[in-house]
Design an enzyme around this catalytic site. Structure first.
Site, PDB file in Angstrom:
ATOM      1  N   ARG A 162       1.026  -1.261   0.080  1.00 57.50           N
ATOM      2  CA  ARG A 162      -0.077  -0.318  -0.109  1.00 57.50           C
ATOM      3  C   ARG A 162       0.787   1.422  -0.218  1.00 57.50           C
ATOM      4  O   ARG A 162       0.320   1.888   0.725  1.00 57.50           O
ATOM      5  CB  ARG A 162      -0.647   0.562   1.037  1.00 57.50           C
ATOM      6  CG  ARG A 162      -1.843  -1.250   1.237  1.00 57.50           C
ATOM      7  CD  ARG A 162      -3.195  -1.296   0.033  1.00 57.50           C
ATOM      8  NE  ARG A 162      -3.988  -2.317  -0.013  1.00 57.50           N
ATOM      9  CZ  ARG A 162      -3.536  -3.709   0.051  1.00 57.50           C
ATOM     10  NH1 ARG A 162      -2.022  -3.690  -0.478  1.00 57.50           N
ATOM     11  NH2 ARG A 162      -4.522  -4.508   0.766  1.00 57.50           N
ATOM     12  N   SER A 236     -10.582  -1.387   4.074  1.00 59.55           N
ATOM     13  CA  SER A 236     -10.283  -1.075   5.571  1.00 59.55           C
ATOM     14  C   SER A 236      -9.382  -0.090   5.811  1.00 59.55           C
ATOM     15  O   SER A 236      -8.494   0.690   4.531  1.00 59.55           O
ATOM     16  CB  SER A 236      -8.981  -2.285   4.810  1.00 59.55           C
ATOM     17  OG  SER A 236      -8.975  -3.363   4.565  1.00 59.55           O
ATOM     18  N   GLU A 331      -5.340   3.580   6.544  1.00 54.57           N
ATOM     19  CA  GLU A 331      -4.742   2.901   5.388  1.00 54.57           C
ATOM     20  C   GLU A 331      -5.332   4.292   4.402  1.00 54.57           C
ATOM     21  O   GLU A 331      -4.973   4.423   3.539  1.00 54.57           O
ATOM     22  CB  GLU A 331      -5.030   1.527   4.701  1.00 54.57           C
ATOM     23  CG  GLU A 331      -4.620   1.504   3.421  1.00 54.57           C
ATOM     24  CD  GLU A 331      -5.262  -0.275   2.949  1.00 54.57           C
ATOM     25  OE1 GLU A 331      -4.995  -1.121   3.585  1.00 54.57           O
ATOM     26  OE2 GLU A 331      -5.958  -0.011   2.026  1.00 54.57           O
TER      27      GLU A 331
END
Ligand code: FAD
Length: 335
Positions: A162, A236, A331
């Site tokens: 990520r 998420s 995130e």
């Protein structure tokens, strides 16, 4: 070119928060993008896709830039693979539907992830054992300093879990205009991710085609994740933490069932498991709630404020820290 001033961002973020921006502009060409950048050179600028990884914490005092460019084209082809260039404003899932139909492999495990092609290259989106970086060949981006479009090889983007350089040191420098993917002709799909193997077998598929994999991934995602049209979310909320061997051994000595993936530099533990075991499932603050079927997701049940979502996220972080001494990192990007 379309510019709206003092406009609501309600339809531009998947948490469905009603913040405002000084201006929202949609560009249809690189020339229009350059004109906008010249006009707003003294304002903060936020390139935005579908706002599916963003938490607007306040009104945005600047220009929100959306790409209206949404085409894809084949560049070159060898016997093994094809280079496909997709505009940054194209929805990632539309690109995947097209490439799966064309029999081009590499993106199918990323089916049904919300968002645009440009953001996928910023975020290095990932799911079911695949990441965008596995198939990104290069990224085309407008350099805000020189107004030139540059071609950046994937190797220079420093992709990791990520992460890419577009998330920090290049954040205010580049606006991605298109992404070139290297996709495989006649590829055998990678279905080694446990949940995916199980879903394919539940669907009765023995030797899966690209479309079978896409169907299984969509089915899994629909079972686990809230549909953003019904419940606002950004998927998420936290990253899965990677802990040292020492920390992992400590946790495993108290929780023998702790799930993990061994990797270079440590052990990745699913944040959903940590959140669940810290007693956060179903936890709510105002209109924000931890999603029952996937505790890694925070949803807006209808009337959540950004404050509710931030307070709930901080509570989850605090409980996980107390229980496991692990710091969860969001995130989702706070803007
Ligand atoms: C229900 C749900 C499920 C999800 N599941 C997953 C998942 O499985 N895996 C996963 O990785 N993510 C997942 N996400 C998160 C999200 O879909 C991805 O992060 C996606 O890439 C965000 O795309 P976007 O277009 O909405 O980007 P935005 O949220 O609009 O922007 C994200 C970042 O990219 C920047 N950006 C956007 N476009 C450009 C551009 N052209 N140039 C430069 N910078 C740009 C923005 O400034 C921002 O910093 C999920 C989200 C939701 C709501």
């Amino acid at each position: 070119m379309n510019i709206r001033r003092n406009t609501s961002l309600l339809n531009f973020n998947t948490f469905h928060l009603d913040m405002k921006a000084d201006a929202v502009a949609v560009f249809q060409s690189v020339e229009e993008l350059k004109t906008l950048l010249a006009e707003y050179k003294n304002s903060p600028i936020l390139p935005l896709g579908e706002g599916s990884n963003i938490l607007f914490t306040r009104d945005y005092g600047g220009l929100v830039l959306l790409s209206g460019m949404n085409r894809a084209r084949a560049l070159t082809e060898t016997r093994e693979d094809v280079l496909i260039e997709a505009d940054a404003g194209l929805k990632m899932d539309s690109l995947i539907a097209q490439t799966v139909d064309m029999g081009l492999g590499g993106l199918e495990n990323l089916s049904y992830i919300p968002g645009t092609v440009g953001a996928a290259a910023v975020q290095n989106v990932g799911a079911y054992g695949a990441e965008a970086k596995d198939v990104i060949h290069s990224v085309k981006a407008l350099d805000r300093q020189t107004l030139d479009v540059v071609d950046i090889p994937a190797a220079d983007c420093c992709y990791a879990y990520r992460y890419s350089r577009f998330k920090d040191e290049w954040k205010d420098r580049f606006i991605i205009t298109s992404v070139v993917f290297r996709l495989r002709i006649g590829a055998v799909p990678d279905v080694s991710y446990k949940g995916l193997t199980e879903e394919l077998s539940r669907l009765g598929v023995v030797s899966p085609s690209l479309s079978d994999v896409r169907r299984a991934v969509i089915s899994l995602r629909q079972q686990k994740l809230p549909e953003v049209a019904q419940y606002g979310s950004a998927g998420s909320f936290f990253k899965n933490p990677i802990v040292s061997a020492e920390t992992f051994a400590k946790i495993q000595s108290s929780y023998s069932d702790v799930p993990f993936y061994a990797m270079d530099g440590g052990y990745k533990i699913p944040a959903a498991w940590l959140i669940d075991r810290s007693g956060c499932k179903g936890l709510a603050v105002g209109g924000a709630r931890v999603w029952d079927r996937q505790p890694l997701v925070i949803v807006n049940t209808g009337n959540a404020t950004a404050e509710d979502i931030m307070t709930l996220a901080a509570t989850v972080q605090h409980r996980v820290k107390q229980q496991f001494d692990i710091d969860l990192t969001p995130e989702v990007q706070y803007v």
